[in-house]
Design a protein around this motif. Structure first.
Motif, mmCIF file in Angstrom:
data_model
loop_
_atom_site.group_PDB
_atom_site.id
_atom_site.type_symbol
_atom_site.label_atom_id
_atom_site.label_comp_id
_atom_site.label_asym_id
_atom_site.label_seq_id
_atom_site.Cartn_x
_atom_site.Cartn_y
_atom_site.Cartn_z
ATOM 1 N N GLU A 102 -2.399 9.780 -9.234
ATOM 2 C CA GLU A 102 -1.555 9.905 -10.792
ATOM 3 C C GLU A 102 0.067 9.087 -9.760
ATOM 4 O O GLU A 102 0.648 8.305 -10.327
ATOM 5 C CB GLU A 102 -0.861 10.848 -10.928
ATOM 6 N N LYS A 103 0.130 9.494 -8.691
ATOM 7 C CA LYS A 103 1.239 9.367 -8.008
ATOM 8 C C LYS A 103 1.134 7.605 -7.622
ATOM 9 O O LYS A 103 2.205 6.724 -8.179
ATOM 10 C CB LYS A 103 1.730 9.523 -6.771
ATOM 11 N N VAL A 104 -0.031 7.805 -7.250
ATOM 12 C CA VAL A 104 -0.005 6.168 -7.542
ATOM 13 C C VAL A 104 -0.156 4.759 -8.791
ATOM 14 O O VAL A 104 0.158 3.919 -9.009
ATOM 15 C CB VAL A 104 -1.007 5.167 -6.346
ATOM 16 N N GLU B 112 13.990 3.608 -2.545
ATOM 17 C CA GLU B 112 14.643 4.284 -2.969
ATOM 18 C C GLU B 112 14.232 5.046 -4.018
ATOM 19 O O GLU B 112 14.804 6.741 -3.955
ATOM 20 C CB GLU B 112 16.094 3.645 -3.541
ATOM 21 N N THR B 113 13.481 4.399 -4.862
ATOM 22 C CA THR B 113 13.542 5.497 -6.130
ATOM 23 C C THR B 113 12.123 6.557 -5.357
ATOM 24 O O THR B 113 12.330 7.862 -5.659
ATOM 25 C CB THR B 113 12.522 4.413 -7.550
ATOM 26 N N GLU C 205 9.768 12.436 -2.962
ATOM 27 C CA GLU C 205 8.544 11.713 -2.624
ATOM 28 C C GLU C 205 8.593 11.924 -1.312
ATOM 29 O O GLU C 205 9.013 11.755 -0.526
ATOM 30 C CB GLU C 205 8.092 10.826 -3.168
ATOM 31 N N VAL C 206 7.174 12.213 -0.660
ATOM 32 C CA VAL C 206 7.181 12.585 0.758
ATOM 33 C C VAL C 206 5.559 10.969 0.913
ATOM 34 O O VAL C 206 4.428 11.171 0.366
ATOM 35 C CB VAL C 206 6.316 13.339 1.582
ATOM 36 N N THR D 198 0.174 -1.182 0.044
ATOM 37 C CA THR D 198 -0.237 0.138 0.211
ATOM 38 C C THR D 198 0.671 1.084 -0.395
ATOM 39 O O THR D 198 1.756 1.282 0.540
ATOM 40 C CB THR D 198 -1.317 -0.351 1.120
ATOM 41 N N TYR D 199 0.827 1.987 -1.149
ATOM 42 C CA TYR D 199 1.655 3.001 -0.895
ATOM 43 C C TYR D 199 1.007 4.449 -1.467
ATOM 44 O O TYR D 199 -0.085 4.443 -2.125
ATOM 45 C CB TYR D 199 2.451 3.409 -2.447
ATOM 46 N N ILE D 200 1.041 5.148 -0.520
ATOM 47 C CA ILE D 200 0.719 6.343 -0.180
ATOM 48 C C ILE D 200 1.156 8.059 -0.168
ATOM 49 O O ILE D 200 2.110 7.924 0.999
ATOM 50 C CB ILE D 200 -0.564 6.545 1.620
ATOM 51 N N PRO D 201 0.947 7.953 -1.807
ATOM 52 C CA PRO D 201 1.710 9.368 -0.907
ATOM 53 C C PRO D 201 0.928 10.805 -0.198
ATOM 54 O O PRO D 201 -0.397 11.145 -0.313
ATOM 55 C CB PRO D 201 1.501 9.820 -3.084
#
Length: 105
Positions: A31-33, A72-73, A79-80, A20-23
């Motif tokens: 768009e970030k997801v 790392e990317t 990005e936060v 789960t990626y939460i920008p």
């Protein structure tokens, strides 16, 4: 010798990670997801996109490398974010799946 035993156990094993990626602090989180999903799809893993997370299935070393690459990317891109990862214990690769993966190569 323990190192070789460990290596042999990893071969033919597969694991699943639910990511789960939460920008944070962005006006365009979708768009970030989507960017991250495209990044994940470039790796040698099976990808299953769900509503709140993405599941990836592959060899344990590949999964761990993917998680490191994501971290790392996103860090290099300033990005936060929050990154939640749940791992299932590895299982032996089903011989039928192993044959399918050999056919794809």
């Amino acid at each position: 010798m323990a190192n070789n035993d460990s290596k042999e156990r990893k071969e033919g094993m597969t694991t699943i990670a639910q990511i789960t990626y939460i920008p944070l602090y962005t006006d365009h989180p979708k768009e970030k997801v989507q960017d991250l999903i495209e990044f994940v799809a470039q790796h040698d893993v099976e990808v299953d996109i769900n509503y709140l997370s993405t599941s990836v299935k592959g060899e344990p070393d590949v999964i761990f490398e993917l998680i490191r690459d994501i971290y790392e990317t996103m860090t290099l891109e300033k990005e936060v974010f929050r990154l939640h990862v749940e791992l299932l214990s590895p299982t032996e690769l089903d011989p039928a799946e192993e044959l399918e993966s050999d056919d794809e190569e």
